[in-house]
Design an enzyme around this catalytic site. Structure first.
Site, PDB file in Angstrom:
ATOM      1  N   ARG A  37       0.899  -1.118   0.003  1.00  0.00           N
ATOM      2  CA  ARG A  37      -0.045  -0.033  -0.023  1.00  0.00           C
ATOM      3  C   ARG A  37       0.977   1.193  -0.129  1.00  0.00           C
ATOM      4  O   ARG A  37       0.286   2.328   0.603  1.00  0.00           O
ATOM      5  CB  ARG A  37      -0.864  -0.128   1.175  1.00  0.00           C
ATOM      6  CG  ARG A  37      -2.496  -0.582   0.915  1.00  0.00           C
ATOM      7  CD  ARG A  37      -3.628  -0.246   1.878  1.00  0.00           C
ATOM      8  NE  ARG A  37      -3.880  -1.516   2.496  1.00  0.00           N
ATOM      9  CZ  ARG A  37      -3.805  -1.424   3.919  1.00  0.00           C
ATOM     10  NH1 ARG A  37      -3.538  -0.582   4.580  1.00  0.00           N
ATOM     11  NH2 ARG A  37      -4.063  -2.674   4.586  1.00  0.00           N
ATOM     12  N   ARG A  41      -3.437   6.208   0.464  1.00  0.00           N
ATOM     13  CA  ARG A  41      -3.996   7.323   0.906  1.00  0.00           C
ATOM     14  C   ARG A  41      -3.113   8.043   1.764  1.00  0.00           C
ATOM     15  O   ARG A  41      -3.325   9.272   2.080  1.00  0.00           O
ATOM     16  CB  ARG A  41      -5.101   6.881   1.846  1.00  0.00           C
ATOM     17  CG  ARG A  41      -6.284   6.446   0.936  1.00  0.00           C
ATOM     18  CD  ARG A  41      -7.515   5.871   1.717  1.00  0.00           C
ATOM     19  NE  ARG A  41      -7.307   4.363   2.383  1.00  0.00           N
ATOM     20  CZ  ARG A  41      -7.820   3.917   3.369  1.00  0.00           C
ATOM     21  NH1 ARG A  41      -8.963   4.471   3.824  1.00  0.00           N
ATOM     22  NH2 ARG A  41      -7.717   2.790   3.528  1.00  0.00           N
ATOM     23  N   ARG A  50      -6.753  10.732  -7.518  1.00  0.00           N
ATOM     24  CA  ARG A  50      -8.028   9.999  -7.414  1.00  0.00           C
ATOM     25  C   ARG A  50      -9.214  10.780  -6.815  1.00  0.00           C
ATOM     26  O   ARG A  50     -10.136  10.175  -6.973  1.00  0.00           O
ATOM     27  CB  ARG A  50      -7.869   8.923  -6.498  1.00  0.00           C
ATOM     28  CG  ARG A  50      -7.402   7.745  -6.969  1.00  0.00           C
ATOM     29  CD  ARG A  50      -7.916   6.472  -6.206  1.00  0.00           C
ATOM     30  NE  ARG A  50      -9.317   6.602  -5.966  1.00  0.00           N
ATOM     31  CZ  ARG A  50      -9.909   6.037  -4.791  1.00  0.00           C
ATOM     32  NH1 ARG A  50      -9.177   5.442  -3.922  1.00  0.00           N
ATOM     33  NH2 ARG A  50     -11.343   6.017  -4.705  1.00  0.00           N
ATOM     34  N   ASP A  86      -6.851  -3.692  -7.120  1.00  0.00           N
ATOM     35  CA  ASP A  86      -7.552  -4.104  -6.039  1.00  0.00           C
ATOM     36  C   ASP A  86      -7.880  -5.724  -6.234  1.00  0.00           C
ATOM     37  O   ASP A  86      -7.939  -6.076  -7.359  1.00  0.00           O
ATOM     38  CB  ASP A  86      -8.804  -3.375  -5.880  1.00  0.00           C
ATOM     39  CG  ASP A  86      -9.378  -3.831  -4.417  1.00  0.00           C
ATOM     40  OD1 ASP A  86      -9.352  -3.173  -3.219  1.00  0.00           O
ATOM     41  OD2 ASP A  86     -10.241  -4.962  -4.209  1.00  0.00           O
ATOM     42  N   TYR A 161     -14.563 -13.051   0.666  1.00  0.00           N
ATOM     43  CA  TYR A 161     -15.278 -11.870   0.056  1.00  0.00           C
ATOM     44  C   TYR A 161     -16.495 -12.185  -0.710  1.00  0.00           C
ATOM     45  O   TYR A 161     -17.600 -11.606  -0.436  1.00  0.00           O
ATOM     46  CB  TYR A 161     -14.371 -10.887  -0.792  1.00  0.00           C
ATOM     47  CG  TYR A 161     -13.581 -10.009  -0.108  1.00  0.00           C
ATOM     48  CD1 TYR A 161     -14.221  -8.801   0.754  1.00  0.00           C
ATOM     49  CD2 TYR A 161     -12.222  -9.923  -0.076  1.00  0.00           C
ATOM     50  CE1 TYR A 161     -13.103  -8.167   1.501  1.00  0.00           C
ATOM     51  CE2 TYR A 161     -11.391  -9.083   0.512  1.00  0.00           C
ATOM     52  CZ  TYR A 161     -11.894  -8.337   1.197  1.00  0.00           C
ATOM     53  OH  TYR A 161     -11.173  -7.498   2.132  1.00  0.00           O
TER      54      TYR A 161
END
Length: 354
Positions: A37, A41, A50, A86, A161
């Site tokens: 990552r 962010r 983004r 992702d 998921y």
């Protein structure tokens, strides 16, 4: 493409990079560093790039993927880039009705709970993710001698998921299916292994120098369940891309009790989270594998001296190991100061210069 036509290793420009040398357990000029990552962010330039664009849309725009993937390489001088994507991208590409909801994560509209549901998972074709191949091509042109790591979610984590319908703390639906209908569970993971392998092949054939398989939720399993019901699918993925000659990395969170089993799945490098010292992780993984990790991501919120002291402990635990790639024990936390990452890269490079 037949097996004889496949490339036999990573692109020539990156072959002698510190990262790939470490993956091959060869002598390195310094311990290579990259972060899970690292494009995310924590970077203000990422948030700006983004702005107004949903996560899945971001993953499908080669120009945006290229810019975001390059950002931490420019800023931190890391030794490898990780393809920005992702884990649910290949599922979306084959028509699974899902979205990534801010603050929640991937949410599947109709969870898979029966054999009839399994029919919704068709094979992944290269044309389904043509934008991935385009982005990888753009990236390798920009990165030059810096390797690009391809990215995919492991079959178990994807299955979780799909069965839960989203993130889960206890994985109750997943385990109910695993224990209650072992054949359906096996068929689900086998199908996901094929989809994952196809997704990695697209990235490798477009120019990725290595690949990492993320099994984010495997730590929820006891060793027997992992060995009997999950390991075969992960091994199938690694075997499917073995002929390309690029290093294969395996990583999971909370997998200290599974490291020995993960070491048998077929990867060349096994990542450890921060809960197990690297020398002990290497012992559990077994010989013939490089190791990756494993600074606690929360350490980066401490003062610089404390960060360097903790990083020194990681490096000391890795001393004498054949092949060490410095990384965090999980992804960069969103509120991390980017300068702390830049300083950490410089510290590791300087402390391990040979």
């Amino acid at each position: 493409m037949s097996a004889n036509d496949r490339p036999t290793g990573p692109p020539t420009a990156t072959r002698d990079s510190a990262f790939l040398k470490a993956c091959r357990r060869e002598p390195v000029p310094h311990t290579p560093v990259w972060f899970m990552r690292q494009a995310g962010r924590s970077l203000p330039e990422y948030r700006k790039a983004r702005e107004g664009t949903a996560m899945l849309e971001s993953c499908m725009r080669p120009d945006l993927v290229t810019e975001i993937t390059l950002q931490p390489v420019r800023r931190h001088r890391v030794d490898a880039a990780i393809y920005f994507s992702d884990i649910v991208v290949p599922l979306k590409a084959i028509g699974v009705d899902l979205d990534i909801k801010p603050g929640v994560g991937p949410v599947v509209e109709k969870p898979i709970r029966s054999r009839a549901d399994l029919a919704r998972l068709r094979p992944l074709e290269p044309d389904d993710v043509a934008y991935v191949a385009e982005a990888v091509g753009m990236l390798t042109g920009e990165l030059g001698a810096t390797p690009l790591i391809g990215f995919a979610g492991a079959p178990f984590t994807l299955a979780s998921y799909l069965v839960e319908g989203g993130p889960s703390r206890n994985h109750e639906h997943t385990k109910a299916l695993m224990y209650g209908d072992p054949q359906l569970w096996a068929d689900l993971l086998d199908r996901l292994a094929d989809i994952t392998a196809a997704f990695l092949r697209v990235q490798i054939e477009a120019g990725a120098s290595a690949v990492q398989l993320f099994d984010s939720w495997a730590g929820a399993l006891r060793p027997r369940d992992y060995r009997e019901t999950v390991l075969p699918a992960s091994a199938k993925v690694f075997d499917a891309v073995a002929g390309y000659g690029v290093p294969r990395i395996h990583f999971g969170v909370g997998t200290g009790e599974l490291l020995g089993l993960m070491g048998t799945a077929g990867a060349d490098v096994v990542g450890a989270d921060w809960r197990v010292p690297l020398d002990e992780a290497a012992r559990r993984v077994g010989p013939g594998k490089a190791v990756q990790g494993n600074l606690d991501p929360a350490v980066l919120f401490a003062p610089r001296e404390a960060v360097e002291a903790q990083a020194a402990q990681v490096l000391e635990a890795a001393r004498g190991l054949d092949g060490h790639i410095f990384n965090l024990g999980h992804g960069v936390l969103p509120a991390t100061d980017p300068d702390a990452l830049t300083r950490l890269v410089a510290y590791v490079h300087e402390a391990t210069a040979r």
